[in-house]
Design an enzyme around this catalytic site. Structure first.
Site, PDB file in Angstrom:
ATOM      1  N   ASP A  28       0.319  -1.956  -5.067  1.00 45.30           N
ATOM      2  CA  ASP A  28       0.453  -0.143  -5.379  1.00 45.30           C
ATOM      3  C   ASP A  28      -0.028   0.130  -5.772  1.00 45.30           C
ATOM      4  OD1 ASP A  28       1.935   1.143  -6.399  1.00 45.30           O
ATOM      5  OD2 ASP A  28       3.805   0.638  -7.725  1.00 45.30           O
ATOM      6  N   ASP A  29      -0.683   1.307  -4.915  1.00 47.54           N
ATOM      7  CA  ASP A  29      -1.620   2.026  -5.385  1.00 47.54           C
ATOM      8  C   ASP A  29      -3.219   1.298  -5.106  1.00 47.54           C
ATOM      9  OD1 ASP A  29       0.673   3.936  -6.100  1.00 47.54           O
ATOM     10  OD2 ASP A  29      -0.049   4.669  -7.884  1.00 47.54           O
ATOM     11  N   CYS A  68       5.022   5.790  -2.986  1.00 49.57           N
ATOM     12  CA  CYS A  68       5.748   4.016  -3.196  1.00 49.57           C
ATOM     13  C   CYS A  68       6.963   4.191  -2.824  1.00 49.57           C
ATOM     14  CB  CYS A  68       6.199   3.466  -5.022  1.00 49.57           C
ATOM     15  SG  CYS A  68       4.007   3.858  -5.488  1.00 49.57           S
ATOM     16  N   LYS A 125       7.869  -5.267  -7.473  1.00 47.15           N
ATOM     17  CA  LYS A 125       8.435  -3.938  -7.332  1.00 47.15           C
ATOM     18  C   LYS A 125       9.845  -3.327  -6.603  1.00 47.15           C
ATOM     19  CE  LYS A 125       6.913   1.277  -7.948  1.00 47.15           C
ATOM     20  NZ  LYS A 125       5.801   1.352  -7.888  1.00 47.15           N
ATOM     21  N   ASP A 277       0.822   0.183  -0.761  1.00 48.69           N
ATOM     22  CA  ASP A 277       1.911   0.819  -0.430  1.00 48.69           C
ATOM     23  C   ASP A 277       1.550   2.250  -0.206  1.00 48.69           C
ATOM     24  OD1 ASP A 277       1.129   1.630  -3.083  1.00 48.69           O
ATOM     25  OD2 ASP A 277       3.540   2.015  -3.847  1.00 48.69           O
ATOM     26  N   ASN A 278      -0.045   2.907  -1.420  1.00 48.23           N
ATOM     27  CA  ASN A 278      -0.575   4.560  -0.709  1.00 48.23           C
ATOM     28  C   ASN A 278      -1.290   3.964  -1.474  1.00 48.23           C
ATOM     29  OD1 ASN A 278       2.363   4.904  -3.365  1.00 48.23           O
ATOM     30  ND2 ASN A 278      -0.146   5.242  -3.882  1.00 48.23           N
TER      31      ASN A 278
HETATM   32 MG    MG Z   1       2.294   3.282  -4.558  1.00 40.21          MG
END
Ligand code: MG
Length: 459
Positions: A28-29, A68, A125, A277-278
């Protein structure tokens, strides 16, 4: 007498192997430049580096969106999030007071794989709706353990400088994030410093329990999204500081999963995918990652917002190498369906391509275009090496949209950092990309915004 590992190899050697196991790990990130194998100078990621060398490393792979919720919706449905209402102009992502979530009418990767007898599990998540009707078990996962939204939500800290200071030395009690399992809250606040480790332990248990049948494991780490909690074993582990500690723990988890696959003799029949995710949440400064040579980060439609690390490993099937061609989150659903011998929905617009030819090394990636959305707005389009920005947010992700007329044009092969606008020299290319954008936009049907609606939190 043959050992169990040898027996597991027999159907593969005879060409009778059933559908492959699929392990999809999503950070995530995490930025494009945060792994050793993508050039990070001080974060050590030996397991992911090895995975990249033994498998494929893609350098032009795109997530589903620069945030997200939308990105994960695109990942699991193979469709642009704007088609499912999981993209909004009023809110960036789902929050604890959100009412909506991924609609039941969407068809997800685990639902498709279940038609081929897969056991399915999700750890980590979710962020696609936390009300009962939106939870992972309602979208094809047999079991789920993890947090329903981001690990900084349900904060008990006042906004402002004090919060920013405290987030540098986070404690579980600063947040009231719940942990769900079996449709119920089993822990609150989440004990975040051990949560990443517990995802791995439960993933390993799931793999062991399903060693005799095909399985799909979606391991969606809540890290390295701020706040950064590493297990005690990884605190101070990295020269890069707390951000590096968290990445190195994620890397270690990948190594542990691979060790179990090897022990069980499943490596030759398991596809492992690793991605993010990004892009990096740059507003968090040194607590955030880096997009390396790419411009900007999370929340933007510059390359740093959506281009992510992407590694594919399946010994004997995925041809080792570096792939410069395009791929995207939307491609994973048709690719997994193809590998599993399952069908892809034909009653709706799908936005993905089957990447199996590229993975096997027998042909190029079929993806030639990418549509860059922020929320429900198409901001940029890429076709081949050319990318035109029609709308942008100039300074990070909290600014209002800024139409660009004339658009900015970059050649991403020659200028991956989006530094040199060449629109003036190529009006024909700009016109072509404008046509492509207009045709695409005409094909997008407006649906109910799932992210906008809010009410008092239910949990
Ligand atoms: Mg994210």
């Amino acid at each position: 007498m043959a050992r169990p590992m040898d027996l597991a190899l027999i159907p593969i050697l005879l060409g009778l192997a059933g559908p492959p196991n699929i392990i999809l790990v999503v950070a995530d990130d995490m930025g494009w430049g945060d792994l050793g194998v993508y050039g990070h100078p001080t974060i050590r990621t030996p397991n992911l580096d090895r995975l990249a060398v033994e498998g494929q490393k893609w350098t032009s792979f795109y997530s589903g969106a620069p945030y997200c919720t939308s990105s994960r919706a695109g990942l699991l449905t193979g469709r642009l999030p704007v088609r499912s209402g999981m993209a909004s102009e009023s809110r960036t992502v789902l929050f604890p007071d959100s009412v909506g979530g991924l609609p039941q009418s969407e068809v997800t990767i685990p639902e498709i794989l279940k038609t081929r007898g897969y056991a399915t599990a999700m750890m980590g998540k979710w962020h696609l709706g936390h009300r009962p009707q939106h939870q992972p078990e309602k979208h094809g996962f047999d079991l789920y353990f993890g947090i329903p939204y981001s690990n900084d939500m349900d904060a008990r800290l006042p906004d402002g400088p004090a919060k920013n200071a405290l987030i540098r030395t986070p404690k579980d009690e600063y947040f009231n994030v719940p942990v769900f399992s079996g449709g119920a809250i089993v822990e609150r606040p989440a004990r975040q410093e051990t949560l990443t480790r517990r995802y791995i332990e439960r993933s390993i248990a799931f793999i062991r329990a399903n060693r005799e049948r095909p399985f799909f494991l979606y391991l969606a780490h809540h890290a390295p999204h701020v706040p950064l909690f590493a297990h005690a074993q990884f605190e101070g582990h990295s020269a890069r500081g707390p951000y590096g500690d968290v990445i190195e723990e994620i890397d270690d988890g990948v190594g542990r999963l691979r060790a179990v696959l090897a022990e069980l003799g499943l490596e030759q029949n398991t596809l492992v995918v690793f991605t993010s995710d990004n892009g990096p949440w740059l507003a968090q400064k040194d607590l955030a990652g880096t997009a390396g040579s790419l411009r900007d980060g999370k929340g933007t439609t510059f390359e740093g917002g959506v281009r992510v690390p992407a590694l594919f490993l399946w010994p004997g099937t995925v041809k080792p190498g570096v792939v410069l061609e395009m791929g995207a989150f939307f491609d994973l659903l048709p690719t997994f369906a193809s590998l599993a011998g399952a069908s892809v929905p034909t009653d709706r617009v799908m936005d993905g391509y089957d990447l199996t030819t590229a993975l096997r090394g027998t042909g190029p990636s079929p993806r030639r275009t990418y549509f860059y959305y922020r929320g429900a707005t198409l901001q940029a389009v890429r076709s081949g090496p050319y990318k035109a920005h029609f709308v942008t947010r100039l300074e990070g992700h909290d600014q209002s949209p800024h139409p660009l007329d004339p658009p900015w044009l970059y050649n991403l092969d020659q200028d991956p950092g989006e530094q040199y606008d060449i629109a003036k020299d190529h009006p024909d290319v700009v016109a072509e990309l404008r046509k492509l954008a207009d045709a695409h936009t005409r094909g997008v049907i407006k649906v109910e915004d799932q992210i906008a609606a809010r009410a008092a939190p239910v949990h």
